[in-house]
Scaffold this motif. Sequence first.
Motif, short mmCIF file in Angstrom:
data_model
loop_
_atom_site.label_atom_id
_atom_site.label_comp_id
_atom_site.label_asym_id
_atom_site.label_seq_id
_atom_site.Cartn_x
_atom_site.Cartn_y
_atom_site.Cartn_z
N ALA A 78 2.55 4.76 -8.84
CA ALA A 78 3.02 4.59 -7.37
C ALA A 78 3.11 3.32 -6.89
O ALA A 78 2.04 2.42 -7.35
N SER A 79 3.99 2.95 -6.10
CA SER A 79 4.06 1.61 -5.74
C SER A 79 4.51 1.52 -4.25
O SER A 79 5.11 2.63 -3.95
N ASP A 80 4.54 0.32 -3.55
CA ASP A 80 4.78 0.58 -2.22
C ASP A 80 6.33 0.93 -1.97
O ASP A 80 6.88 1.66 -0.86
N PHE B 170 3.70 12.61 -1.22
CA PHE B 170 4.12 11.36 -1.17
C PHE B 170 5.64 10.86 -1.02
O PHE B 170 5.89 9.79 -0.71
N ILE B 171 6.49 11.99 -0.79
CA ILE B 171 7.93 11.75 -0.33
C ILE B 171 7.97 12.74 0.92
O ILE B 171 7.22 13.66 1.20
N PHE C 187 6.99 4.99 -3.05
CA PHE C 187 6.38 5.81 -2.09
C PHE C 187 5.86 4.98 -0.94
O PHE C 187 4.66 4.73 -0.80
N PRO C 188 6.71 4.82 -0.09
CA PRO C 188 6.40 3.88 1.15
C PRO C 188 5.47 4.67 2.05
O PRO C 188 5.76 6.01 2.08
N MET D 158 0.73 -1.14 -0.02
CA MET D 158 -0.14 0.04 -0.07
C MET D 158 0.96 1.25 -0.01
O MET D 158 1.59 1.41 0.85
N SER D 159 0.87 1.85 -1.10
CA SER D 159 1.86 3.23 -1.18
C SER D 159 1.09 4.21 -0.34
O SER D 159 0.05 4.31 0.04
N ALA D 160 1.91 5.42 -0.27
CA ALA D 160 1.56 6.63 0.75
C ALA D 160 0.02 6.99 0.02
O ALA D 160 -0.13 6.91 -1.25
#
Lengths: 351, 556, 182
Positions: B361-363, A8-9, B366-367, A1-3
């Motif tokens: 975007a992926s885990d 997002f950074i 972009f954690p 699951m990304s942000a």
Amino acid sequence: MSALFSPFISKPDTVSAIMLRVLLALLPGIALYVWHFGPAILVSIALASLTALGTEALMLKLRNRPVMHFVSDNSALLTGWLLALSIPPLAPWWLVVVGTAFAIAIAKHLYGGLGNNPFNPAMIGYAVLIISFPAQMTHWLTPHGLGPVEVGFLEQLKYMFVGALPPNVTLDAVTMATPLDTLKTRLHLDESVGQIFEMPIYGRLAGQGSEMVSLGFLLGGLYLLAARIITWHIPVAFLGTLFAAAGIFHLADPAHYAAPLFHWFSGAAMLGAFFILTDPVTGPTTNKGKLIFAAGAGLLTYLIRAFGSFPDGIAFATLLMNICVPLIVLYTQPPVFGKKAKASGKEKGQP
Amino acid sequence: MRTLYQFNGGIHPPENKEPSTQSGIARAPLPSKLVIPFRQHAGAAAKPIVRAGDRVLKGQLIGMPDGFISSAVHASTSGTIAAIGAQPIAHPSGLPDLCATLIPDGREEWIAHAAPSTSLRTEFDYRNSDPAELRQQLRMSGVVGLGGAVFPGDIKLRPGNRKIDTLILNGAECEPYITCDDMLMRERAAEIVQGAEMLRFMLDAGEVLIGIEDNKPQAIAAMRQAVTESGLPFEVVVVPTIYPGGSAKQLIRVLTGLEVPSGKLPTDIGVQCFNVATAYSAYRALAHGEPVLSRIITITGNVRRAQNFEVLLGTPVRDLAALGEALPDTDRYLMGGPMMGLPLASTDIPLVKASNCIIAASDKLFPPAPPALPCIRCMRCAEACPADLQPMDLFWFSQSKEFDKAQQFSLFDCIECGACSYVCPSHIPLVQYFQFAKSEIRAREQDQQAADHARERHEFREYRFEREKQEKAEKLAAREQAAKQAQPAVPSMNPADAMQQKIQAAIARAREQAAASKPKNTENLTAQQQAEIAEIEARRAHIHELAKSAGEHKKE
Amino acid sequence: MLSALLVMAGIAIVLGAVLGFSAVKFRVEGNPLVDKIDAILPQTQCGQCGYPGCRPYAEAIAAGEADINRCPPGGEEGIRKLADLLGVEFKPFGGGTVLKPKSVAFIDENLCIGCTLCFQACPVDAIAGAAKQMHTIIASECTGCELCVAPCPVDCISMVPITEKITTWKWKYPVYTLAQAK
């Protein structure tokens, strides 16, 4: 699951990493402390750490907050260390525990936990201890080689936890007042500064041993500056005001007022300048405000040291200035982009 | 050497622009379906002027500008309008909006009178045209700010209260991952420069500065060459790479040292700022008669082929993701950059004029941020804020919903760039709090206005009742007076006659009134009108029946 | 002794003079309380508070006759604002109060008989019509007070909740998880 949401950074910095770096910056001072006064301080620090973490966990549980999430931010640990460094290391174990528990539970969590306390928790803990247990708070360790009797580490431990000293050794023999304390009492006895400074406890600038510890904290503080964890405003303003105030009085009457450098390197001046006053939660959030805050603290510290009844004024100066912080912040708000008086600022940038 | 100024704060996130600049701009193939929203610009949505089933040509107007701040919408290719209805669009709410679904016929048949895209309309000389006409042409061509704000370009070109000294072209493109402006400047510099000259002419601006960040050396070289070849006295200024240096207010400060006063526009200080892509589309519109039908979009992130494509407006995100060959572990797409981008709910969402980049975007890429801690007032956010604000104070006030204080601390000067959230060690979603506070304040202001308006109407109603009462009383008094005065003049007659006279007078008055209020258009009714009237009468009768027989009918 | 008395008296006189001067020079003309309360109320003029309109309710609150928790259209937000203004405790809505979403009235034109009873009832003149002519709600003026629904003899007025559109959408209060609940 990304942000999930922008941005997002983010910079890979965390509160616990910052606190850890502050703890690291305390190490030079602690190392010099152990060198000159023995390892008892480490026991105090360990006791304070355990109490701090335990109290924090207990309070979080009572407040129904996620325990691991908040305890792992190392802020309680830092409070414990600062308190332990402000208390005589040979104090009974319960002194450290009571002080730390009070600081964490009441001065921090009853106000809402991390980020919500208006007063510096370590200084609240210290203030409570010095007012409630003044006798125990004056039993500072003698630097190596200065006292009539030296007790080993195990005997020190025994005294801290059980309260028993080896036979034929009195407490007075192994402890002594701090250089600041000595100065104050002797001045009251009408001795002059010059005379007092000839006592063996005084080293080159300030107290034997304790001036080196202050130097250690200064080095740690410079590391914090270089790592941009603190800005120059508070240390410079505090030390500058302390120097100026001490300087004025010293110039006027050298016999009754100690030199400014003495004030810099004795007591908790260096610790206060770089570690205590720079606590972000309780300090001002504007650079101008920081200058005013630290200058006020410096002045108050000097006044308490010279004219007050306590030997060291950092704790009370900090707490008194903490009260003023909201007012200071309100009146030192920096001008906002587009609301500055001059529409064109003329600072040169690099092409 | 030109002096450059600085703004407070700013951050240097990793740029990640390399992958998408390895190849040039490619043309995206025709998608199987286009969904063209009628609201692709700031202001009022365009009004649809086509219906489902209509056949349209490429460049045909399908949405008319509606109101002062509005722009036109066109068919991106030739085909048939399958439907006009609500479709999901790129918006943080996830709510749908009115769109035209266009099924391309593959012929790419242009509407008449637009010149083929390679030749120039030599007879068109904008210098001899009235700037107002040129502005109208830009409005009808759908030219809006392509930097992301999509503000209608014609409004920005209107003459202001003072002379425009500087026209700035924004080629900074400060956000990581996005490279569409970079590639546009590398490949189509000449047209950008021509467009800039057109904008300068319309504004009657003094100098033209083209600001480009120093991480784009090829774009700088290409633009410098284009300026030299054009012979125009423009200046390409290299600005330091910093985020958000491409924000209009910040770029204006860097290039001119002036700060746009809070609540005012750049034109109030004699400056105007346009994105390079806007200048390009203005050129295509005025010199070639081409409305805005496509734009350059970067596809990058968790993809095999990061690249820039020229994409028709209305192309679903899915098509672009396929062109970039998104890797299988992509779990979401972002429209925009990693600092201010919008996460998209589905890949059906169409690409519009505001879309400058799609990031897969992926885990790994972009954690998710660690769970937030309370604010420790470390001031890193204030150090990073390019608007000289105190984000931690704004956060405290937004969190506790003290909106008055938040406004006092200049909440509305926040440009929502995300620099504060980026540096926050507690990982607090600061921008989300500010967005919440701003929309809450705006909604409350609207509610307050509505309440004040309702109060006015209510008070007027009460006043009207008072007035009517008074008028009635006055009329009664006047009539009594008149009656008293008139009585002696009337010859004495027996009471029955007097009564008859009164009745006759009343009947005459009633007849007059009936004649006056009789509808005047009841002669020559058409058959349809008569039928409608009959229907209404029947319905009325039916309802009367219902009402009569309803009896104890209870309202639920 | 005398000097002490004189000093104290002198200080008292000086400070009294300063206070009196300030009371006159720096006097602030405040709004009457009723106006301030009325400015907070939502102006729906619905009568759910039991008073014939928002102004009478404001006057009742100012006179201390009415409680501050009787206005459903103002919501909890409104009660808080009143509590702040009056310096009293916040009091939640009573048990019987039903909070309805913001709605607009709608006349079903198939049923309307043109009786004029509804627009006589509307407190903000949001209904257009005349005797024996079709009546219609001016949606932009309707406050959702529902006073028109009862008088209609054919029950043709219904309340339609206002749905969120892109132009009226608001950002929600950010909520983020700190840790998974065990």
